[in-house]
Design a protein around this motif. Structure first.
Motif, mmCIF file in Angstrom:
data_model
loop_
_atom_site.group_PDB
_atom_site.id
_atom_site.type_symbol
_atom_site.label_atom_id
_atom_site.label_comp_id
_atom_site.label_asym_id
_atom_site.label_seq_id
_atom_site.Cartn_x
_atom_site.Cartn_y
_atom_site.Cartn_z
ATOM 1 N N TRP A 103 5.717 16.596 -4.972
ATOM 2 C CA TRP A 103 5.479 17.225 -3.803
ATOM 3 C C TRP A 103 6.588 17.324 -2.605
ATOM 4 O O TRP A 103 7.407 16.255 -2.742
ATOM 5 C CB TRP A 103 4.149 16.580 -3.170
ATOM 6 C CG TRP A 103 3.093 17.146 -3.546
ATOM 7 C CD1 TRP A 103 2.385 16.814 -4.931
ATOM 8 C CD2 TRP A 103 2.046 17.817 -3.038
ATOM 9 N NE1 TRP A 103 1.136 17.436 -5.048
ATOM 10 C CE2 TRP A 103 0.972 18.240 -3.750
ATOM 11 C CE3 TRP A 103 1.851 18.322 -1.584
ATOM 12 C CZ2 TRP A 103 -0.187 18.888 -3.598
ATOM 13 C CZ3 TRP A 103 0.563 19.245 -1.350
ATOM 14 C CH2 TRP A 103 -0.304 19.482 -1.992
ATOM 15 N N HIS A 147 7.283 16.974 1.395
ATOM 16 C CA HIS A 147 6.676 16.877 2.436
ATOM 17 C C HIS A 147 7.680 17.170 3.607
ATOM 18 O O HIS A 147 8.714 16.639 3.742
ATOM 19 C CB HIS A 147 6.209 15.218 2.452
ATOM 20 C CG HIS A 147 5.592 14.656 3.633
ATOM 21 N ND1 HIS A 147 4.151 14.667 3.620
ATOM 22 C CD2 HIS A 147 5.774 14.234 4.835
ATOM 23 C CE1 HIS A 147 3.742 14.228 4.753
ATOM 24 N NE2 HIS A 147 4.600 13.828 5.575
ATOM 25 N N ASP A 174 3.389 20.133 1.571
ATOM 26 C CA ASP A 174 2.916 19.350 2.341
ATOM 27 C C ASP A 174 3.399 19.238 4.018
ATOM 28 O O ASP A 174 4.358 18.928 4.006
ATOM 29 C CB ASP A 174 2.350 17.969 1.859
ATOM 30 C CG ASP A 174 1.596 17.147 3.048
ATOM 31 O OD1 ASP A 174 1.168 17.618 3.966
ATOM 32 O OD2 ASP A 174 1.570 15.989 2.831
ATOM 33 N N ARG A 179 -0.789 22.291 1.956
ATOM 34 C CA ARG A 179 -1.381 21.375 2.504
ATOM 35 C C ARG A 179 -0.888 20.942 3.986
ATOM 36 O O ARG A 179 0.266 21.277 4.159
ATOM 37 C CB ARG A 179 -1.355 19.892 1.858
ATOM 38 C CG ARG A 179 -2.048 18.564 2.726
ATOM 39 C CD ARG A 179 -1.862 17.231 2.147
ATOM 40 N NE ARG A 179 -2.124 17.255 0.564
ATOM 41 C CZ ARG A 179 -1.864 16.241 -0.391
ATOM 42 N NH1 ARG A 179 -1.059 15.229 0.048
ATOM 43 N NH2 ARG A 179 -2.381 16.272 -1.683
ATOM 44 N N THR A 221 -1.193 18.305 7.181
ATOM 45 C CA THR A 221 -1.439 17.066 7.462
ATOM 46 C C THR A 221 -1.162 16.942 9.047
ATOM 47 O O THR A 221 -0.318 17.136 9.524
ATOM 48 C CB THR A 221 -0.850 15.916 7.067
ATOM 49 O OG1 THR A 221 -0.960 16.173 5.729
ATOM 50 C CG2 THR A 221 -1.187 14.657 7.494
#
Length: 228
Positions: free
Chosen positions: A49, A51, A81, A103, A105
């Motif tokens: 992933w 981030h 993310d 995603r 967050t």
């Protein structure tokens, strides 16, 4: 091990491989701005992933620029993310969701109440992204538990976002206290030394920055780039 894997920290990759249920993400904020696109591409090639910390506050350090988020989303480089670190979320969340990332967050501490958490999570999900909530080190899990049914996951911060200092692996115990309701991850200062303890504590998702990317031929981050 592939040639791309050799550009990442082999100890971290090996530890993750010993925990088949865990997911590893690389924090591109931890490298110099000019190298972040290349770092994201390396992570994608390794099947990890990406981030990206998008920081909008009054501090002196800069997060990942929204133009790079747009580039990554447009080129479908991911999974992606986006970790929003900001005192005000409304316009920023909408702008990020428009990029069609995997995603988003967002910080519990930037939400005024549980209704604000639910509204933000609903807007994220409406865009097609998963909605995860980040929890600062000082926040007790009991304060967040009423939000569990609104979310897709919880990210436990082991250091204050944007700060320096060593991670506190003891905080990873929070990740093991969300089951069976939610998957949980850890972020902040994760390296080969403390990774095992975080996974044993119950983390499903691990974000590592400098420690993971240190094996790559990337520039050393500036002093402010120390969140992950």
């Amino acid at each position: 091990m592939t040639p791309q894997d050799r550009e990442l920290n082999p100890e971290i990759l090996a530890e993750i491989a010993r925990h088949p249920g865990a997911t590893l993400a690389g924090s591109i904020y931890a490298v110099a701005e000019a190298d972040r696109l290349a770092a994201a591409q390396r992570l994608e090639r390794a099947g990890l992933w990406i981030h990206a910390d998008v920081i909008m506050d009054d501090r002196t350090h800069r997060g990942v620029d929204l133009s790079l988020v747009h580039t990554l989303a447009e080129r479908r480089i991911g999974p992606l993310d986006i970790h929003v670190i900001a005192p005000e979320l409304d316009g920023l969340i909408d702008e990020i969701c428009a990029q069609k990332v995997d995603r988003v967050t967002f910080p519990f501490e930037s939400c005024s109440d549980y209704a604000a958490v639910a509204d933000t999570a609903e807007r994220i999900r409406a865009s097609g992204a998963a909605a995860w909530l980040a929890v600062a080190p000082a926040t007790e899990l009991t304060a967040v538990r009423p939000c569990f049914e609104m979310l897709d996951g919880l990210l436990i911060m082991l250091i204050e976002p944007g700060s320096t200092g060593a991670a506190d692996p003891a905080l990873a115990a929070k990740a093991g206290q969300t089951r069976p309701a939610l998957p949980a991850g850890v972020d902040g200062g994760i390296n080969a030394v403390n990774l095992g303890a975080c996974l044993q504590a119950g983390a499903d998702y691990v974000v590592s920055g400098r420690a993971l990317l240190s094996a790559a031929n990337l520039a050393v981050p500036m002093a402010g780039d120390l969140t992950s």
